[in-house]
Design a protein around this motif. Structure first.
Motif, short mmCIF file in Angstrom:
data_model
loop_
_atom_site.label_atom_id
_atom_site.label_comp_id
_atom_site.label_asym_id
_atom_site.label_seq_id
_atom_site.Cartn_x
_atom_site.Cartn_y
_atom_site.Cartn_z
N SER A 18 0.83 -1.21 0.00
CA SER A 18 0.00 0.00 0.00
C SER A 18 0.86 1.25 0.00
O SER A 18 0.64 2.18 -0.79
CB SER A 18 -0.93 -0.01 1.22
OG SER A 18 -1.65 1.19 1.32
N ASN A 19 1.85 1.31 0.87
CA ASN A 19 2.72 2.48 0.96
C ASN A 19 3.44 2.75 -0.36
O ASN A 19 3.60 3.89 -0.78
CB ASN A 19 3.74 2.30 2.08
CG ASN A 19 3.13 2.40 3.46
OD1 ASN A 19 2.04 2.95 3.62
ND2 ASN A 19 3.80 1.86 4.46
N ALA A 20 3.87 1.67 -1.03
CA ALA A 20 4.57 1.83 -2.31
C ALA A 20 3.62 2.34 -3.38
O ALA A 20 3.98 3.22 -4.18
CB ALA A 20 5.20 0.51 -2.73
N MET A 21 2.40 1.82 -3.42
CA MET A 21 1.47 2.20 -4.48
C MET A 21 0.99 3.64 -4.35
O MET A 21 0.84 4.34 -5.35
CB MET A 21 0.28 1.23 -4.50
CG MET A 21 0.65 -0.16 -4.97
SD MET A 21 -0.78 -1.27 -5.08
CE MET A 21 -1.60 -0.61 -6.53
N VAL A 22 0.75 4.10 -3.13
CA VAL A 22 0.26 5.48 -2.98
C VAL A 22 1.35 6.49 -3.29
O VAL A 22 1.05 7.68 -3.48
CB VAL A 22 -0.34 5.74 -1.58
CG1 VAL A 22 -1.53 4.85 -1.32
CG2 VAL A 22 0.71 5.59 -0.49
N GLY A 23 2.60 6.05 -3.41
CA GLY A 23 3.66 6.95 -3.84
C GLY A 23 3.40 7.52 -5.22
O GLY A 23 3.95 8.58 -5.57
N MET A 24 2.55 6.87 -6.01
CA MET A 24 2.23 7.36 -7.34
C MET A 24 1.44 8.67 -7.31
O MET A 24 1.35 9.37 -8.31
CB MET A 24 1.43 6.30 -8.11
CG MET A 24 2.25 5.10 -8.55
SD MET A 24 3.46 5.51 -9.83
CE MET A 24 2.37 5.83 -11.22
N TYR A 25 0.86 8.98 -6.17
CA TYR A 25 0.02 10.19 -6.08
C TYR A 25 0.74 11.33 -5.36
O TYR A 25 0.14 12.37 -5.12
CB TYR A 25 -1.28 9.87 -5.35
CG TYR A 25 -2.04 8.72 -5.97
CD1 TYR A 25 -2.74 8.91 -7.16
CD2 TYR A 25 -2.03 7.46 -5.39
CE1 TYR A 25 -3.42 7.85 -7.75
CE2 TYR A 25 -2.70 6.40 -5.98
CZ TYR A 25 -3.39 6.61 -7.16
OH TYR A 25 -4.05 5.56 -7.74
N MET A 26 2.00 11.13 -5.02
CA MET A 26 2.71 12.14 -4.24
C MET A 26 3.44 13.12 -5.14
O MET A 26 3.93 12.75 -6.21
CB MET A 26 3.70 11.46 -3.29
CG MET A 26 3.04 10.64 -2.21
SD MET A 26 4.26 9.83 -1.15
CE MET A 26 3.19 8.76 -0.17
N ALA A 27 3.51 14.38 -4.68
CA ALA A 27 4.24 15.41 -5.42
C ALA A 27 5.72 15.04 -5.50
O ALA A 27 6.29 14.50 -4.55
CB ALA A 27 4.07 16.75 -4.72
N GLY A 28 6.32 15.31 -6.65
CA GLY A 28 7.75 15.07 -6.80
C GLY A 28 8.13 13.61 -6.85
O GLY A 28 9.25 13.25 -6.49
N ARG A 29 7.21 12.76 -7.33
CA ARG A 29 7.55 11.34 -7.39
C ARG A 29 8.70 11.12 -8.36
O ARG A 29 8.86 11.84 -9.34
CB ARG A 29 6.34 10.51 -7.76
CG ARG A 29 6.02 10.48 -9.23
CD ARG A 29 4.76 9.68 -9.54
NE ARG A 29 4.66 9.42 -10.96
CZ ARG A 29 3.52 9.32 -11.63
NH1 ARG A 29 2.36 9.47 -10.99
NH2 ARG A 29 3.51 9.07 -12.92
N THR A 30 9.50 10.10 -8.08
CA THR A 30 10.69 9.79 -8.86
C THR A 30 10.52 8.46 -9.59
O THR A 30 9.57 7.71 -9.32
CB THR A 30 11.92 9.69 -7.95
OG1 THR A 30 11.70 8.60 -7.02
CG2 THR A 30 12.13 10.99 -7.16
N ARG A 31 11.44 8.17 -10.50
CA ARG A 31 11.41 6.88 -11.19
C ARG A 31 11.55 5.74 -10.19
O ARG A 31 10.91 4.68 -10.33
CB ARG A 31 12.52 6.81 -12.25
CG ARG A 31 12.64 5.47 -12.96
CD ARG A 31 11.37 5.08 -13.71
NE ARG A 31 11.44 3.72 -14.23
CZ ARG A 31 11.74 3.42 -15.50
NH1 ARG A 31 12.01 4.39 -16.37
NH2 ARG A 31 11.78 2.16 -15.89
N GLU A 32 12.35 5.95 -9.16
CA GLU A 32 12.50 4.91 -8.14
C GLU A 32 11.17 4.64 -7.43
O GLU A 32 10.80 3.48 -7.20
CB GLU A 32 13.55 5.35 -7.11
CG GLU A 32 13.82 4.31 -6.03
CD GLU A 32 14.81 4.79 -4.98
OE1 GLU A 32 15.13 3.99 -4.07
OE2 GLU A 32 15.24 5.95 -5.06
N MET A 33 10.40 5.70 -7.12
CA MET A 33 9.09 5.53 -6.50
C MET A 33 8.14 4.82 -7.45
O MET A 33 7.35 3.96 -7.04
CB MET A 33 8.52 6.89 -6.11
CG MET A 33 9.27 7.58 -4.97
SD MET A 33 8.79 9.32 -4.77
CE MET A 33 7.11 9.14 -4.17
N GLU A 34 8.21 5.16 -8.74
CA GLU A 34 7.36 4.50 -9.74
C GLU A 34 7.68 3.01 -9.84
O GLU A 34 6.77 2.17 -9.90
CB GLU A 34 7.54 5.18 -11.10
CG GLU A 34 6.99 6.60 -11.13
CD GLU A 34 7.25 7.29 -12.46
OE1 GLU A 34 6.62 8.33 -12.71
OE2 GLU A 34 8.09 6.78 -13.24
#
Length: 391
Positions: free
Chosen positions: A161-177
């Motif tokens: 869950s924590n990893a997936m919601v990273g897609m909605y955060m400002a300034g997301r990076t390729r690593e987060m994706e």
């Protein structure tokens, strides 16, 4: 219309976005948020009007191309009722509501009571992080029980869950994706096998009820089932964790009397927590035709950002809007949305908060902050990095 610049990752904004919201709202119903390139509003009347206006919706008029590396994530999003409009949204939501009933949610009350008590009784001596000890495990374990997946899976569900919601955060990076895609694929693989097992061996859980849900001969496909389960976990869990953390912080900082958590008062206190410092601060809509709202003309295909937390502190809608008042007469706020997409998980979130917070303070009436709480850089969510407390 005025243009304002405010980086959503700026440390001062992360810790307290409300001065920016106040400055923006003073300029009129709408402003242009340069950092997002979006027309935005924190005006309560405008937010409510757009939420309820069927000329606005979640599906883009011209869907943008999906980069190949994000295809697995958006393949799941393609079946999310959060991202769809009628007629698909109507079909999915009605089928989900046939399984996710008020009776089933109310039936979780004893589980929430027992689990909140178990967690509160296990607090360590001295200083500890209330998020890890209470706010995080409670909703994810309740969701696991609701879905019928092994509770031992809770840490893995939390990680996904924590990893997936990273897609909605400002300034997301390729690593987060990349983390979000890996979590999506793992989550889908797990649920696909679990749905297959439940088709063969039904049980008294939400997955079985979702499999059985039928309306006019229509049922949920396996892909729709999987996406719905992921949505219920990610949306419900993330928001509830932040709301528990933000709420306890507010109760402690304002030295709110424990009588605000008495049975006859706790419902109003929870609504004020949800209004005062909500977990979700921005939600967007697309205009489906040329439309005017409070003097601003939208063209078909325009996107607008609805600033829920700003709307919740609009002095035009709330008396002493910037003051936390647990005894405030309840009225609708923007934290769960409104209209067609009103949050299906709102009753469960309210149940968890109304049960868990009184139990927490009943066990530990002398709970105190051990350090100044710090919010995480997770916009457009708004939640604490940690909540260090002591008993």
């Amino acid at each position: 219309m005025e243009t304002l610049q405010q980086a959503p990752t700026d440390p001062a904004f992360v810790q307290n976005p409300y001065p920016f919201y106040e400055r923006a709202r003073a300029l009129g119903p709408f402003f242009h948020w340069q950092d997002y390139g979006l027309v935005s509003t924190g005006n309560a009347a405008a937010v409510n009007a757009i939420f309820r206006d069927r000329r606005f919706g979640r599906e883009p008029v011209d869907p943008p191309p999906v980069p190949p590396h994000l295809a697995p994530f958006y393949a799941v999003e393609a079946h999310s009722m959060l991202e769809l409009e009628p007629p698909r949204h109507t079909r999915l939501r009605n089928l989900v509501l046939r399984a996710f009933t008020s009776r089933r949610i109310a039936g979780l009350g004893p589980d929430v009571t027992a689990l909140a008590s178990e967690l509160a009784e296990a607090f360590p001596a001295g200083e500890f992080d209330l998020l890890q000890a209470f706010a995080q495990p409670l909703p994810v374990r309740i969701i696991a029980r609701l879905l019928g997946v092994p509770e031992a899976m809770a840490p893995e569900l939390l990680r996904w869950s924590n990893a997936m919601v990273g897609m909605y955060m400002a300034g997301r990076t390729r690593e987060m994706e990349d983390r979000a895609v890996a979590a999506t694929e793992a989550f889908v693989d797990f649920l696909r096998s679990y749905v297959k097992e439940r088709r063969a061996r039904p049980a008294d859980d939400l997955i079985t009820q979702l499999i059985a849900a039928e309306m006019e001969g229509e049922r949920l496909s396996t892909d729709e089932l999987i996406t719905t389960c992921i949505l219920l976990l990610n949306a419900g869990h993330e928001a509830t964790v932040h709301t528990i953390g933000n709420g306890v912080k507010t109760l402690l900082e304002t030295e709110t009397p424990l009588t605000a958590l008495d049975p006859e008062a706790v419902g109003g206190t929870v609504e004020e927590i949800l209004r005062f410092d909500p977990a979700l601060h921005m939600f967007t809509r697309w205009a489906y035709e040329d439309v005017e709202v409070m003097g601003h003309s939208f063209r078909r295909g325009d996107q607008v950002a609805l600033l829920l937390a700003a709307a919740n502190r609009d002095p035009g809608a709330w008396d002493r809007a910037h003051v936390f008042l647990p005894a405030r007469p309840p009225k609708p706020h923007a934290s769960f949305g409104a209209g067609l997409h009103f949050c299906v998980g709102a009753p469960l979130a309210r149940l968890e908060l109304q049960i868990a917070l009184p139990i927490l303070f009943h066990h530990h009436p002398d709970l105190r902050l051990a350090a100044k709480p710090q919010y995480g850089n997770v916009y457009h969510f708004h939640g604490l990095q940690q909540l260090l407390v002591t008993i």
